[in-house]
Scaffold this active site. Structure first.
Site, PDB file in Angstrom:
ATOM      1  N   CYS A   1      39.690   3.595  47.730  1.00  0.00           N
ATOM      2  CA  CYS A   1      41.061   4.032  48.007  1.00  0.00           C
ATOM      3  C   CYS A   1      41.547   5.152  47.096  1.00  0.00           C
ATOM      4  O   CYS A   1      41.768   6.268  47.545  1.00  0.00           O
ATOM      5  CB  CYS A   1      42.002   2.835  47.891  1.00  0.00           C
ATOM      6  SG  CYS A   1      41.672   1.598  49.141  1.00  0.00           S
TER       7      CYS A   1
HETATM    8  N1  LIG Z   1      38.781  -2.033  50.352  1.00  0.00           N
HETATM    9  C1  LIG Z   1      40.047  -1.935  50.027  1.00  0.00           C
HETATM   10  O1  LIG Z   1      40.451  -2.397  48.966  1.00  0.00           O
HETATM   11  C2  LIG Z   1      41.056  -1.270  50.944  1.00  0.00           C
HETATM   12  C3  LIG Z   1      42.418  -1.470  50.676  1.00  0.00           C
HETATM   13  C4  LIG Z   1      43.353  -0.895  51.501  1.00  0.00           C
HETATM   14  C5  LIG Z   1      42.934  -0.094  52.563  1.00  0.00           C
HETATM   15  N2  LIG Z   1      41.603   0.121  52.795  1.00  0.00           N
HETATM   16  C6  LIG Z   1      41.235   0.956  53.954  1.00  0.00           C
HETATM   17  O2  LIG Z   1      40.815   0.105  55.022  1.00  0.00           O
HETATM   18  C7  LIG Z   1      39.772   0.712  55.764  1.00  0.00           C
HETATM   19  C8  LIG Z   1      38.551  -0.190  55.767  1.00  0.00           C
HETATM   20  O3  LIG Z   1      38.109  -0.353  54.434  1.00  0.00           O
HETATM   21  P1  LIG Z   1      37.129  -1.517  53.988  1.00  0.00           P
HETATM   22  O4  LIG Z   1      37.147  -1.507  52.502  1.00  0.00           O
HETATM   23  O5  LIG Z   1      37.431  -2.767  54.723  1.00  0.00           O
HETATM   24  O6  LIG Z   1      35.741  -0.920  54.511  1.00  0.00           O
HETATM   25  P2  LIG Z   1      34.338  -1.713  54.632  1.00  0.00           P
HETATM   26  O7  LIG Z   1      33.279  -0.669  54.557  1.00  0.00           O
HETATM   27  O8  LIG Z   1      34.321  -2.872  53.718  1.00  0.00           O
HETATM   28  O9  LIG Z   1      34.389  -2.294  56.109  1.00  0.00           O
HETATM   29  C9  LIG Z   1      34.383  -1.502  57.245  1.00  0.00           C
HETATM   30  C10 LIG Z   1      33.569  -2.202  58.311  1.00  0.00           C
HETATM   31  O10 LIG Z   1      33.655  -1.421  59.504  1.00  0.00           O
HETATM   32  C11 LIG Z   1      32.398  -1.485  60.158  1.00  0.00           C
HETATM   33  N3  LIG Z   1      32.339  -0.356  61.083  1.00  0.00           N
HETATM   34  C12 LIG Z   1      32.133   0.942  60.819  1.00  0.00           C
HETATM   35  N4  LIG Z   1      32.230   1.674  61.954  1.00  0.00           N
HETATM   36  C13 LIG Z   1      32.499   0.808  62.945  1.00  0.00           C
HETATM   37  C14 LIG Z   1      32.714   0.958  64.334  1.00  0.00           C
HETATM   38  N5  LIG Z   1      32.693   2.152  64.926  1.00  0.00           N
HETATM   39  N6  LIG Z   1      32.952  -0.144  65.057  1.00  0.00           N
HETATM   40  C15 LIG Z   1      32.978  -1.373  64.471  1.00  0.00           C
HETATM   41  N7  LIG Z   1      32.793  -1.573  63.155  1.00  0.00           N
HETATM   42  C16 LIG Z   1      32.556  -0.494  62.406  1.00  0.00           C
HETATM   43  C17 LIG Z   1      31.398  -1.447  59.024  1.00  0.00           C
HETATM   44  O11 LIG Z   1      30.146  -1.981  59.426  1.00  0.00           O
HETATM   45  C18 LIG Z   1      32.094  -2.327  57.971  1.00  0.00           C
HETATM   46  O12 LIG Z   1      31.722  -3.674  58.084  1.00  0.00           O
HETATM   47  C19 LIG Z   1      39.534   2.076  55.106  1.00  0.00           C
HETATM   48  O13 LIG Z   1      40.304   3.028  55.762  1.00  0.00           O
HETATM   49  C20 LIG Z   1      40.070   1.860  53.703  1.00  0.00           C
HETATM   50  O14 LIG Z   1      40.497   3.083  53.112  1.00  0.00           O
HETATM   51  C21 LIG Z   1      40.660  -0.479  52.013  1.00  0.00           C
END
Ligand SMILES: NC(=O)c1ccc[n+]([C@@H]2O[C@H](COP(=O)([O-])OP(=O)(O)OC[C@H]3O[C@@H](n4cnc5c(N)ncnc54)[C@H](O)[C@@H]3O)[C@@H](O)[C@H]2O)c1
Length: 430
Positions: free
Chosen positions: A272
């Site tokens: 992030c």
């Molecule tokens: N990790 C954090 O602390 C956090 C906090 C707030 C916001 N975010 C935001 O949330 C979003 C997700 O982050 P995250 O940390 O959960 O990511 P992550 O990588 O942990 O999870 C994303 C998941 O999406 C899947 N994926 C990718 N492309 C796909 C598709 N086309 N169809 C279906 N599944 C698909 C991946 O396999 C993965 O399991 C990002 O935009 C991030 O910036 C993350």
């Protein structure tokens, strides 16, 4: 359309879908399942799908027992087949939004997920984008992929943006009690989105548009990134002047108003803070405004691994040891305390910079058994710490035995103030 959707939501009969079962998507799935909904997760990763269906949580903040019982009760299942969307009433999109090498937004995950959703999209659906992104994404990019002549937003389907604010490893604030901001493409969309979240989360904050909701998240993370940049710059100044920056911040934080403590460190990490502000600067540039605070803080924060490595080198030189050939042990490699996430971790930069200067490296981290990047491969090795010329505390996990460390290490560079209050000329602080 809206009334039918709202009835399904309130009666918990709405079939909930979560696209992307990572740090954001899986905890969200758990909250809706706990609230009584039947949740289907969709992820491209076959191993994540298999683990979910086996009742195995791979996210540390999710209680394993609770997760297994929800899966066993049929409340959560997962699939890699987007065809399941034909059966769903709501879809939350939680896919990654990284940066390209050029620091431009990489929208490919959102585009690919929306293309799949569009194939199975049907009337009466509520779609909510949760991935962090630039202001305008939902309206300019997602809406055109879903709307058509006989599928009008606000009438035939409902589209919102709701930023995810989860903070992995935070025991006090988790998905259920972090207030949820939601903004829709129309007033009807916002109302449907807010009603949906109210079923599972404690507090919902409706805002007037998707753009406002997108900007909220970027303001929050930009605020944090810039303040960390200031703390890092103050740490560099204090270092030059022989002042303990940690003591300065602690004393400043006693002011009961007008000051909020941010701390220096070895560099930014995670999915992030190092990334999101550049989504804003990219969009801002298109609007004709250079995001100067963001660029400057990005530069200062990006210098921190090098600053730490220089500190290590100087500290070794002060003991008449060259960095070349010295054994340096990195304590903690995850990007922050008590989690296993290595994404963008500054430990990787520090390891690489020290390696290039000829140091022999080892590391230990109870949350990260292996590290593999850029041709380097290391395994966590706690015993190696006892033989090191210098131990660098990069991530201050609470499980480390700091007392034993102080007893054994000939030199410690502490980038996190983990050894607060310990007086020793073998300790060098940031
Ligand atoms: N990790 C954090 O602390 C956090 C906090 C707030 C916001 N975010 C935001 O949330 C979003 C997700 O982050 P995250 O940390 O959960 O990511 P992550 O990588 O942990 O999870 C994303 C998941 O999406 C899947 N994926 C990718 N492309 C796909 C598709 N086309 N169809 C279906 N599944 C698909 C991946 O396999 C993965 O399991 C990002 O935009 C991030 O910036 C993350």
């Amino acid at each position: 359309m809206r009334q039918a959707l709202e009835e399904k939501i309130v009666s918990r009969k709405a079939r909930v879908g979560i696209v992307g079962l990572g740090y954001v998507g899986l905890p969200l799935a758990v909250e809706f399942a706990k609230a009584g909904f039947t949740v289907t997760g969709i992820d491209l990763s076959p191993s994540k799908v298999a683990k979910v269906n086996a009742g195995e949580s791979y996210i540390a903040d999710i209680d394993q027992g609770v997760f297994k019982s929800l899966v066993d009760a049929g409340k959560i299942s997962a699939s890699s087949d987007f065809g399941v969307i034909s059966e769903l009433d709501t879809v939350n999109i939680c896919v990654p939004t990284p940066l390209r090498k050029t620091k431009d937004p990489d929208m490919s995950y959102i585009v690919s997920a929306c293309q799949q959703i569009a194939k199975y999209f049907h009337k009466g659906m509520l779609v909510i984008l949760e991935s962090t992104t630039y202001p305008g994404t939902t309206y300019e990019l997602v809406l055109p992929m879903l709307e058509s002549a006989d599928m009008k937003v606000g009438r035939d389907f409902f589209l919102c943006f709701s930023p995810e604010r989860v903070d992995p490893g935070n025991a006090q604030y988790q998905t259920h009690n972090i207030p949820k901001v939601v903004g829709g493409c129309t007033a009807a969309c916002t109302e449907a989105g807010a009603l949906f979240y109210r079923q599972a989360l404690q507090t919902v904050i409706p805002v007037s548009s998707t753009q406002v909701a997108e900007m909220v998240k970027l303001l929050e993370n930009t605020f944090r990134m810039i303040n960390i940049g200031l703390a890092n710059e103050i740490a560099m100044m204090c270092g030059r002047m022989g002042i303990n920056v940690w003591e300065v911040i602690e004393a400043a934080a006693t002011k009961p108003f007008g000051f909020m403590a941010f701390y220096p460190g070895p560099g930014l990490g995670g999915h992030c803070i190092p990334i999101d502000p550049f989504y804003l600067s990219w969009k801002s540039k298109q609007a004709g405004i250079e995001a100067r605070f963001i660029e400057l803080a990005g530069y200062i924060n990006g210098q921190m691994p090098l600053f730490v490595v220089d500190k290590v080198q100087n500290a070794l030189n002060d003991q008449d040891k060259p960095v070349k050939g010295s054994h340096i042990h990195i304590l903690g490699v995850a990007y922050k305390q008590d989690i296993d996430d290595m994404r963008e971790s500054p430990a990787l930069d520090i390891i690489q910079l020290l390696e290039r200067r000829g140091a022999k490296l080892s590391y230990s981290d109870p949350h990260v058994p292996h590290v593999r990047f850029d041709g380097l491969e290391l395994c966590s090795d706690e015993a190696a710490m006892g033989k090191a010329d210098c131990v660098v505390i990069v991530t201050a996990h609470s499980g480390f035995d700091y007392k034993a460390l102080v007893g054994m290490a000939p030199l410690i560079v502490d980038t996190r103030n983990a050894l607060k209050g310990v007086v020793s000329d073998r300790i060098v602080r940031l």
